[in-house]
Design a protein around this motif. Structure first.
Motif, short mmCIF file in Angstrom:
data_model
loop_
_atom_site.label_atom_id
_atom_site.label_comp_id
_atom_site.label_asym_id
_atom_site.label_seq_id
_atom_site.Cartn_x
_atom_site.Cartn_y
_atom_site.Cartn_z
N MET A 1 0.86 -1.19 -0.06
CA MET A 1 0.02 0.09 -0.11
C MET A 1 0.78 1.30 -0.22
N ALA A 2 1.68 1.34 0.87
CA ALA A 2 2.77 2.27 0.77
C ALA A 2 3.36 2.72 -0.69
N GLU A 3 3.77 1.79 -1.44
CA GLU A 3 4.28 2.11 -2.63
C GLU A 3 3.08 2.38 -3.66
N ALA A 4 1.85 1.93 -3.53
CA ALA A 4 0.86 2.48 -4.32
C ALA A 4 0.40 3.94 -3.85
N ALA A 5 0.57 4.14 -2.64
CA ALA A 5 0.02 5.41 -2.27
C ALA A 5 1.22 6.43 -2.83
N LYS A 6 2.64 6.12 -2.82
CA LYS A 6 3.53 6.72 -3.35
C LYS A 6 3.43 7.13 -4.73
N VAL A 7 2.86 6.19 -5.60
CA VAL A 7 2.62 6.33 -7.08
C VAL A 7 1.58 7.15 -7.39
N LEU A 8 0.51 7.06 -6.47
CA LEU A 8 -0.81 7.99 -6.49
C LEU A 8 -0.35 9.34 -6.34
N GLU A 9 0.60 9.70 -5.21
CA GLU A 9 0.77 10.66 -4.90
C GLU A 9 1.52 11.60 -5.99
N TRP A 10 2.54 10.70 -6.62
CA TRP A 10 3.52 11.21 -7.66
C TRP A 10 2.65 11.77 -8.67
N THR A 330 9.94 -4.93 -2.47
CA THR A 330 8.60 -3.94 -2.73
C THR A 330 8.96 -2.33 -2.98
N VAL A 331 9.79 -2.03 -2.16
CA VAL A 331 10.16 -0.40 -2.16
C VAL A 331 10.86 -0.21 -3.45
N GLU A 332 11.73 -1.21 -3.91
CA GLU A 332 12.63 -0.62 -5.11
C GLU A 332 11.55 -0.82 -6.33
N MET A 333 10.62 -1.61 -6.25
CA MET A 333 9.95 -1.69 -7.24
C MET A 333 8.93 -0.56 -7.47
N GLY A 334 8.42 -0.08 -6.29
CA GLY A 334 7.72 1.24 -6.14
C GLY A 334 8.49 2.27 -6.78
N ASP A 335 9.71 2.28 -6.33
CA ASP A 335 10.58 3.41 -6.95
C ASP A 335 10.67 3.40 -8.37
N ALA A 336 10.99 1.97 -8.91
CA ALA A 336 11.20 1.80 -10.41
C ALA A 336 10.16 2.26 -11.26
N VAL A 337 8.63 2.24 -10.57
CA VAL A 337 7.48 2.48 -11.49
C VAL A 337 7.51 4.00 -11.46
N ILE A 338 8.10 4.76 -10.16
CA ILE A 338 7.97 6.22 -10.19
C ILE A 338 9.03 6.65 -11.23
N ALA A 339 10.12 5.97 -11.33
CA ALA A 339 11.26 6.38 -12.41
C ALA A 339 10.74 6.20 -13.81
N ALA A 340 10.12 5.19 -13.90
CA ALA A 340 9.36 5.28 -15.07
C ALA A 340 8.44 5.98 -15.58
N LEU A 341 7.71 6.42 -14.62
CA LEU A 341 6.79 7.55 -15.05
C LEU A 341 7.41 8.76 -15.18
N ALA A 342 8.62 8.96 -14.33
CA ALA A 342 9.31 10.22 -14.47
C ALA A 342 9.98 10.47 -15.88
N SER A 343 10.36 9.46 -16.51
CA SER A 343 11.06 9.39 -17.55
C SER A 343 10.08 9.26 -18.86
N ALA A 344 8.89 8.82 -18.75
CA ALA A 344 8.16 8.54 -19.94
C ALA A 344 7.63 10.15 -20.43
#
Ligand SMILES: NC(=O)C1=CN([C@@H]2O[C@H](COP(=O)(O)OP(=O)(O)OC[C@H]3O[C@@H](n4cnc5c(N)ncnc54)[C@H](O)[C@@H]3O)[C@@H](O)[C@H]2O)C=CC1
Ligand SMILES: CC(C)CC(=O)C(=O)O
Ligand SMILES: [Mg+2]
Length: 344
Positions: A1-10, A330-344
């Motif tokens: 949930m922490a990773e999903a909330a992080k992605v949603l907030e981003w 878990t955390v690294e996967m969440g970070d990777a999703v945000i990195a992918a969002l940021a570089s898209a």
């Protein structure tokens, strides 16, 4: 949930969506903090929200409580019932990058895209009477009631027929009409409804065969409609076709499309707190939430594309890991999703 909330907030911030996120406790955490699996304040926040993102509840710590007080029944099922979230959509989609992680051979699952439509506020999980009673001879007897009325069947049928119309036009209704009267009625009502949807090809299957067919030849299915318990079981089975239950999001909708979004999996007590759980099911649930309840399809698509990107890049939590990929937590996967969002 922490990773999903992080992605949603981003996404909220970068896309200027203007969403206001409130956090509230439910389930075991709420029992520990407030003595109730669904505190009044949590329910009030849920009731006012445009959409709810739910982290899985339950665990051995609370399994000795009376059923009605437990995280599952007192928290999760209570929200579903009180908000009338009867329409549970559980897509089982195989990301091509995970073909090797599926329980089935790649040729049986390539392009797999099944939608399980599960009735969520009726059936045996809610029927009365229920309980454990003592018989005259002193032994105990457990009992539940499997009941659906016609309007409950019709409203989930409408969701399923309409989704089948938008997809491949095939709907398979799963029941146990050879034994259970409640599902004989289910089958009759589905047949009656089919007359209003001539563009949908309706078929019926007994649940035992459906479990087998899902594993034998899953691509025969497009949309599957079924009751609460059968849908619960079949969606976990379908998860393994996609590689892991850690990949399966879900939406639970009311008649107006307001919804609660959650992964199909539970709280995974065997790996909880060890940075091992796959956060993608919850992150993909955020995407479903943006699409179905918050009218932000572009943001939803960005998240889904980012998930695909991290899989292309080889990031894998343990549940979907195969040789040659990059094992992450878990955390690294969440970070990777945000990195992918940021570089898209
Ligand atoms: N929606 C909800 O809140 C649900 C809650 N539960 C509750 O969760 C608790 C555990 O139930 P289980 O039957 O063990 O089902 P579970 O879905 O929590 O776990 C089953 C297996 O799948 C694995 N798994 C689950 N999610 C995963 C993820 N994200 N990444 C990697 N592996 C994952 C677990 O490690 C475990 O081996 C119980 O208290 C149950 O009542 C179960 C299902 C749904
Ligand atoms: C408490 C359970 C009914 C939750 C569950 O297993 C599910 O909704 O998939
Ligand atoms: Mg389940």
């Amino acid at each position: 949930m922490a990773e999903a909330a992080k992605v949603l907030e981003w996404v909220n911030e970068s896309e200027g969506l203007g969403l206001v996120l409130q956090h509230a406790l439910v389930g075991g955490a709420a029992i520990d903090a407030h003595g109730s699996a669904l505190p009044a304040e949590t329910f009030a926040i849920c009731e006012k929200a445009d959409a709810i993102l739910l982290g899985a509840v339950g665990g051995p710590k609370w399994d000795k409580l009376p059923p009605a007080d437990r995280p599952e029944k007192g928290g999760l099922l209570e929200i579903r019932k009180r908000l009338d979230l009867f329409g549970n959509l559980r897509p089982a989609i195989l990301y091509p990058q995970l073909a090797g992680a599926s329980s089935l051979k790649p040729e049986l699952v390539s392009g797999l895209d099944i939608l399980i439509v599960r009735e969520l506020t009726g059936g045996i999980y809610f029927g009365q009477p229920r309980g454990i009673r003592e018989l005259e001879n002193g032994e105990r007897e457990g009992y539940n009631t499997y009941v659906y009325n016609e309007s409950q069947i019709r409203r989930i049928g409408k969701v399923a027929f309409e989704l089948a119309q938008k997809r491949g036009g095939r709907l398979c209704s799963v029941d146990k009409a050879n034994v259970l009267e409640v599902t004989m009625l289910w089958r009759e009502v589905m047949d009656e409804m089919a007359k209003d949807y001539p563009d949908v090809e309706l078929s019926h299957m007994y649940v035992d065969n459906a479990a087998m067919q899902l594993i034998r030849a899953p691509k025969q299915f497009d949309v599957v409609v079924t009751g609460n318990m059968f849908g619960d079981i079949l969606s976990d089975a379908a998860a393994m076709l996609t590689g892991s239950i850690g990949m399966l999001p879900s939406a639970s909708l009311d008649v107006n499309g307001r919804g609660m979004y959650e992964p199909c999996h539970g709280s995974a007590p065997d790996i909880a707190g060890q940075n091992k759980a796959n956060p993608l099911a919850t992150i993909l649930s955020v995407a479903m939430m943006l699409r179905y309840s918050l009218n932000e399809p572009a943001a939803a698509q960005r998240i889904e594309d980012a998930v695909s990107t991290v899989l292309d890049q080889g990031f894998r939590t343990a549940d979907i890991f195969s040789e040659g990929n990059n094992l992450v937590g878990t955390v690294e996967m969440g970070d990777a999703v945000i990195a992918a969002l940021a570089s898209a």
